[in-house]
Design a protein around this motif. Sequence first.
Motif, mmCIF file in Angstrom:
data_model
loop_
_atom_site.group_PDB
_atom_site.id
_atom_site.type_symbol
_atom_site.label_atom_id
_atom_site.label_comp_id
_atom_site.label_asym_id
_atom_site.label_seq_id
_atom_site.Cartn_x
_atom_site.Cartn_y
_atom_site.Cartn_z
ATOM 1 N N GLY A 207 -11.021 -39.518 -16.997
ATOM 2 C CA GLY A 207 -10.166 -39.592 -18.174
ATOM 3 C C GLY A 207 -8.998 -38.630 -18.152
ATOM 4 O O GLY A 207 -8.106 -38.736 -18.994
ATOM 5 N N GLY A 208 -8.981 -37.702 -17.215
ATOM 6 C CA GLY A 208 -7.874 -36.758 -17.138
ATOM 7 C C GLY A 208 -6.536 -37.432 -16.910
ATOM 8 O O GLY A 208 -5.499 -36.957 -17.398
ATOM 9 N N GLY B 157 -10.120 -34.910 -13.500
ATOM 10 C CA GLY B 157 -8.713 -35.270 -13.522
ATOM 11 C C GLY B 157 -7.909 -34.538 -12.470
ATOM 12 O O GLY B 157 -8.442 -33.766 -11.659
ATOM 13 N N PRO B 158 -6.598 -34.724 -12.487
ATOM 14 C CA PRO B 158 -5.752 -34.154 -11.435
ATOM 15 C C PRO B 158 -5.539 -32.653 -11.539
ATOM 16 O O PRO B 158 -5.039 -32.043 -10.596
ATOM 17 C CB PRO B 158 -4.424 -34.900 -11.631
ATOM 18 N N VAL C 145 -6.048 -24.755 -17.861
ATOM 19 C CA VAL C 145 -5.906 -26.168 -17.498
ATOM 20 C C VAL C 145 -5.149 -26.905 -18.597
ATOM 21 O O VAL C 145 -4.277 -27.741 -18.318
ATOM 22 C CB VAL C 145 -7.290 -26.803 -17.265
ATOM 23 N N GLY C 146 -5.454 -26.599 -19.857
ATOM 24 C CA GLY C 146 -4.716 -27.201 -20.964
ATOM 25 C C GLY C 146 -3.251 -26.810 -20.947
ATOM 26 O O GLY C 146 -2.376 -27.629 -21.260
ATOM 27 N N TRP C 147 -2.956 -25.568 -20.594
ATOM 28 C CA TRP C 147 -1.565 -25.096 -20.457
ATOM 29 C C TRP C 147 -0.832 -25.918 -19.405
ATOM 30 O O TRP C 147 0.293 -26.381 -19.616
ATOM 31 C CB TRP C 147 -1.583 -23.620 -20.073
ATOM 32 N N ILE D 91 0.706 -31.354 -10.038
ATOM 33 C CA ILE D 91 -0.416 -32.283 -9.908
ATOM 34 C C ILE D 91 -1.024 -32.180 -8.513
ATOM 35 O O ILE D 91 -2.256 -32.154 -8.352
ATOM 36 C CB ILE D 91 0.049 -33.722 -10.211
ATOM 37 N N ALA D 92 -0.170 -32.107 -7.495
ATOM 38 C CA ALA D 92 -0.661 -31.976 -6.125
ATOM 39 C C ALA D 92 -1.460 -30.689 -5.955
ATOM 40 O O ALA D 92 -2.514 -30.664 -5.306
ATOM 41 C CB ALA D 92 0.508 -32.024 -5.144
ATOM 42 N N ALA D 93 -0.962 -29.597 -6.569
ATOM 43 C CA ALA D 93 -1.688 -28.329 -6.486
ATOM 44 C C ALA D 93 -3.051 -28.439 -7.157
ATOM 45 O O ALA D 93 -4.055 -27.930 -6.637
ATOM 46 C CB ALA D 93 -0.861 -27.216 -7.149
ATOM 47 N N GLY D 94 -3.106 -29.116 -8.301
ATOM 48 C CA GLY D 94 -4.379 -29.298 -8.974
ATOM 49 C C GLY D 94 -5.372 -30.100 -8.156
ATOM 50 O O GLY D 94 -6.580 -29.860 -8.200
#
Length: 563
Positions: A54-55, A192-193, A206-208, A250-253
């Motif tokens: 769901g992320g 998620g990502p 993560v929210g930040w 996103i790639a870093a995550g």
Amino acid sequence: MADPITSRSRRGVSSPDAPATLDARRRTLPRWHYLVALLAGAANTLSFAPTPHGGWLELVIFAFFFAWLTRTTSWKSAALTGGAFGFGNYVTGVWWLYVSMHDYGGMAAPLAGAAVVLFSLYLAIYPALAAGVWSFCAGHARNGARDADPPFSPTWHGALAFASAWAIGEWLRGYVFTGFPWLASGYAQVDGPLAGFAPVAGVYGVGWMLALVAALIVQALVRAREPRGVDSARRGTRVATPALTALALIAAGLLLPLAQWTTPANAPLTVRLLQGNVKQEMKFEEAGMRAAIDQFQQMITSKPADLIVTPETAIPVLAQQLPPQFASAVRNFSDSTGSAVVFGAIGGTITPDGRVVDYTNSLFGVTPGTRDVYRYDKHHLVPFGEFVPWGFRWFVNLMSIPLGDFARGAPVQKPFIVHNQPVSLDICYEDIFGEEIARNIRESATPAGVLVNSTNLAWFGNTIALDQHLQIARMRSLETGRPMLRATNTGMTAAIDANGKVIGRLAPFTVGSLDVTVQGTTGNTPYVTSGNNTVLAVSLLLLAFGFAFGPGLARRRNGNGKP
């Protein structure tokens, strides 16, 4: 300057020559604007468990939410938009509180429903605050209403202000009045990502990052829709830079989970997690108590393991009043098989005159070969369930369930040692407070390598609360780099490895034992080392910068047409 939603007829855009009253009227957003925000918040509930992955959905919804915020023309309309989004999210995401109050607490249905709505309105204060602060710190609230251009212009400091205000709002929600960080936006990112940022900055970090990526996506889209000018190269840069930055984050995550913050330590443990499926309405009746004690005695002694764990208050009596048959059976089984046993019961102190004082919600540990009994007392108590907030005794009296004022355990307590492996225990919703779990590891003389949560979610029936709590537990594993074991009464009993992956689980509302082998770890993730301090410090610094310089940047932007 281009309008992110298009429409010159949009309310909030007016000619500088128009009368002030006409300008104010045009800047009043229609009521359906807030209804759409509420529906977006309700849709965001679908981002959380049990929705798989769901992320990604949450990222799309947050991009829409930020774009919707850009339609606002004052800090008040921004706050109302954020509050509507939050209310939609919370009233659909924590409705299961109604089950505990009405189905098990006996509260009248209208009162229980009203309590859920009022509680959701309270929780919505925090996203409302975040949206209002963003409006000020982006220079949007204090300048947009005076300019002919639409009030929103995509800027880097505006995107950073949104991320920072959102993180501060979620942290406050998890702290004020003992806190309720359930449905913190970072939890939906477990699959998620952006999950890779959890061991770096925790769930609020993560929210930040989620809010920042969403804002940058909107910024890129707004720039892409600007009229084509003579300086096409500059326009392309203004589109590509935020877009590529969002993709890079996103790639870093996605890549950060490859980093190993902790390492295996000590021998793996064989573990048995017990699920009794004791009906909540029978749990504190005399016959139900005797049946539960007999059931768990049989389940504990049926098979050896390095560690055996029961749910919260599986033995619903005072520890000093344990039936001799249960106590001797567990002790003999532990000594003869080498099994360490942790069971939930009620703690308390008996005074010389026979009175019981300082009741605690506790876990007791029996170690083979020693007569000492380990004890963990719950520290973070549940309002109304385990302590009565001042002025709310009348509310508790509306429910016919055994509630009371428990004593609190120490914030940092020694771990339970199982074959040289330190194990950190917590009870019920204590595991939704990641900072407290991290603190217990950080400040312990013997840092734990395995986390154990013992809980009873029977209060909430067969609802999404079970899936959501499991998702929260997975975030704790990601933040700390340690496996998490969950023994629950009705579900979700599960084992989670140090990477946040579920390696075993029992079907809810069944009686059973989950047998798994887990590997403890050692070492500190960046989040364990610094807790929430990193995201709080960064957010406050960026908000201070935005508040001090955002208005000036907006004036210069609107004055010369440059970003």
